[in-house]
Design a protein around this motif. Structure first.
Motif, short mmCIF file in Angstrom:
data_model
loop_
_atom_site.label_atom_id
_atom_site.label_comp_id
_atom_site.label_asym_id
_atom_site.label_seq_id
_atom_site.Cartn_x
_atom_site.Cartn_y
_atom_site.Cartn_z
N PRO A 110 0.80 -1.23 0.00
CA PRO A 110 0.00 0.00 0.00
C PRO A 110 0.84 1.28 0.00
O PRO A 110 0.45 2.27 -0.61
CB PRO A 110 -0.84 -0.12 1.27
CG PRO A 110 -1.01 -1.60 1.45
CD PRO A 110 0.33 -2.18 1.02
N LEU A 111 2.01 1.26 0.66
CA LEU A 111 2.86 2.46 0.66
C LEU A 111 3.31 2.82 -0.75
O LEU A 111 3.38 3.99 -1.11
CB LEU A 111 4.07 2.26 1.58
CG LEU A 111 5.01 3.46 1.69
CD1 LEU A 111 4.29 4.69 2.24
CD2 LEU A 111 6.20 3.11 2.57
N HIS A 112 3.60 1.82 -1.58
CA HIS A 112 3.99 2.08 -2.96
C HIS A 112 2.87 2.80 -3.71
O HIS A 112 3.10 3.80 -4.38
CB HIS A 112 4.29 0.77 -3.70
CG HIS A 112 5.46 0.03 -3.17
ND1 HIS A 112 5.44 -1.33 -3.01
CD2 HIS A 112 6.68 0.44 -2.78
CE1 HIS A 112 6.61 -1.72 -2.53
NE2 HIS A 112 7.38 -0.66 -2.38
N SER B 177 11.67 0.67 2.06
CA SER B 177 12.94 0.23 1.46
C SER B 177 12.75 -0.81 0.37
O SER B 177 13.72 -1.30 -0.19
CB SER B 177 13.86 -0.33 2.55
OG SER B 177 13.29 -1.49 3.13
N GLU B 178 11.52 -1.12 0.04
CA GLU B 178 11.22 -2.11 -1.00
C GLU B 178 10.93 -1.40 -2.32
O GLU B 178 10.04 -0.56 -2.40
CB GLU B 178 9.98 -2.92 -0.61
CG GLU B 178 10.21 -3.87 0.52
CD GLU B 178 11.04 -5.08 0.11
OE1 GLU B 178 10.92 -5.53 -1.05
OE2 GLU B 178 11.80 -5.55 0.95
N PRO B 179 11.66 -1.73 -3.37
CA PRO B 179 11.38 -1.11 -4.67
C PRO B 179 10.09 -1.64 -5.29
O PRO B 179 9.66 -2.75 -5.00
CB PRO B 179 12.59 -1.48 -5.53
CG PRO B 179 13.18 -2.68 -4.87
CD PRO B 179 12.81 -2.63 -3.42
N PHE B 180 9.49 -0.81 -6.15
CA PHE B 180 8.34 -1.26 -6.92
C PHE B 180 8.78 -2.43 -7.77
O PHE B 180 9.90 -2.45 -8.29
CB PHE B 180 7.84 -0.16 -7.86
CG PHE B 180 7.19 1.00 -7.18
CD1 PHE B 180 5.97 0.86 -6.56
CD2 PHE B 180 7.80 2.24 -7.18
CE1 PHE B 180 5.36 1.93 -5.94
CE2 PHE B 180 7.20 3.32 -6.58
CZ PHE B 180 5.97 3.16 -5.95
N SER B 181 7.92 -3.38 -7.96
CA SER B 181 8.29 -4.56 -8.74
C SER B 181 8.50 -4.23 -10.21
O SER B 181 9.35 -4.82 -10.86
CB SER B 181 7.21 -5.64 -8.59
OG SER B 181 5.96 -5.14 -9.00
N PRO C 25 9.36 4.03 -2.87
CA PRO C 25 8.29 5.00 -2.65
C PRO C 25 8.80 6.45 -2.63
O PRO C 25 8.14 7.34 -3.14
CB PRO C 25 7.71 4.58 -1.29
CG PRO C 25 7.96 3.11 -1.24
CD PRO C 25 9.30 2.92 -1.90
N LEU C 26 9.99 6.68 -2.07
CA LEU C 26 10.58 8.02 -2.05
C LEU C 26 10.76 8.57 -3.46
O LEU C 26 10.45 9.72 -3.74
CB LEU C 26 11.93 7.99 -1.33
CG LEU C 26 12.76 9.26 -1.40
CD1 LEU C 26 12.02 10.43 -0.77
CD2 LEU C 26 14.11 9.05 -0.74
N HIS C 27 11.27 7.75 -4.37
CA HIS C 27 11.48 8.20 -5.74
C HIS C 27 10.16 8.60 -6.40
O HIS C 27 10.09 9.64 -7.06
CB HIS C 27 12.14 7.09 -6.58
CG HIS C 27 13.47 6.69 -6.07
ND1 HIS C 27 13.90 5.38 -6.09
CD2 HIS C 27 14.48 7.41 -5.52
CE1 HIS C 27 15.11 5.33 -5.58
NE2 HIS C 27 15.49 6.54 -5.23
N SER C 28 9.15 7.79 -6.21
CA SER C 28 7.85 8.09 -6.81
C SER C 28 7.25 9.35 -6.22
O SER C 28 6.70 10.18 -6.95
CB SER C 28 6.89 6.92 -6.64
OG SER C 28 7.35 5.83 -7.38
N ASP D 126 18.66 5.85 3.18
CA ASP D 126 19.46 5.35 2.06
C ASP D 126 18.73 5.47 0.72
O ASP D 126 19.36 5.40 -0.34
CB ASP D 126 19.86 3.89 2.29
CG ASP D 126 20.87 3.73 3.41
OD1 ASP D 126 21.48 4.75 3.81
OD2 ASP D 126 21.05 2.60 3.88
N GLY D 127 17.44 5.68 0.76
CA GLY D 127 16.67 5.84 -0.46
C GLY D 127 17.09 7.05 -1.27
O GLY D 127 16.94 7.08 -2.48
#
Length: 102
Positions: free
Chosen positions: A26-28, A52-56, A62-65, A85-86
């Motif tokens: 959901p965070l993504h 800390s999990e990238p979109f698949s 999530p930070l990048h988006s 670290d993101g």
């Protein structure tokens, strides 16, 4: 989007850990959809590991988006605090990560 009053009441640690049909937390989805800082913070509190999990699909965090869609400074700061670290992580979609001050 749902109003914050309704949305934040739906967020639980159990639900924040469930991936959708695209294998995203959901965070993504919230970060990519421009959800409020209140909703993002509640999702982070419920399941911080998702930050800390990238979109698949594209490898973005999530930070990048959130930074890419020019969401609020508060959202970017919350995601940065959760996963500092993101800021320096590269992705398959973006070799230069966006600045946390976007």
């Amino acid at each position: 989007l749902l109003p914050d009053a309704l949305l934040v009441d739906l967020i639980t640690p159990e639900k924040a850990r469930v991936r959708d049909e695209c294998n995203e937390f959901p965070l993504h989805v919230a970060a990519r959809s421009g959800c409020s800082a209140t909703a993002i913070s509640k999702l982070i509190d419920a399941f911080p590991a998702a930050a800390s999990e990238p979109f698949s699909g594209d490898g973005q965090l999530p930070l990048h988006s959130a930074a890419k869609i020019s969401t609020s400074h508060e959202v970017v700061e919350a995601l940065t605090r959760c996963y500092p670290d993101g800021r320096s992580a590269s992705t398959s979609a973006s070799p230069q990560p966006p600045s946390a001050s976007a």
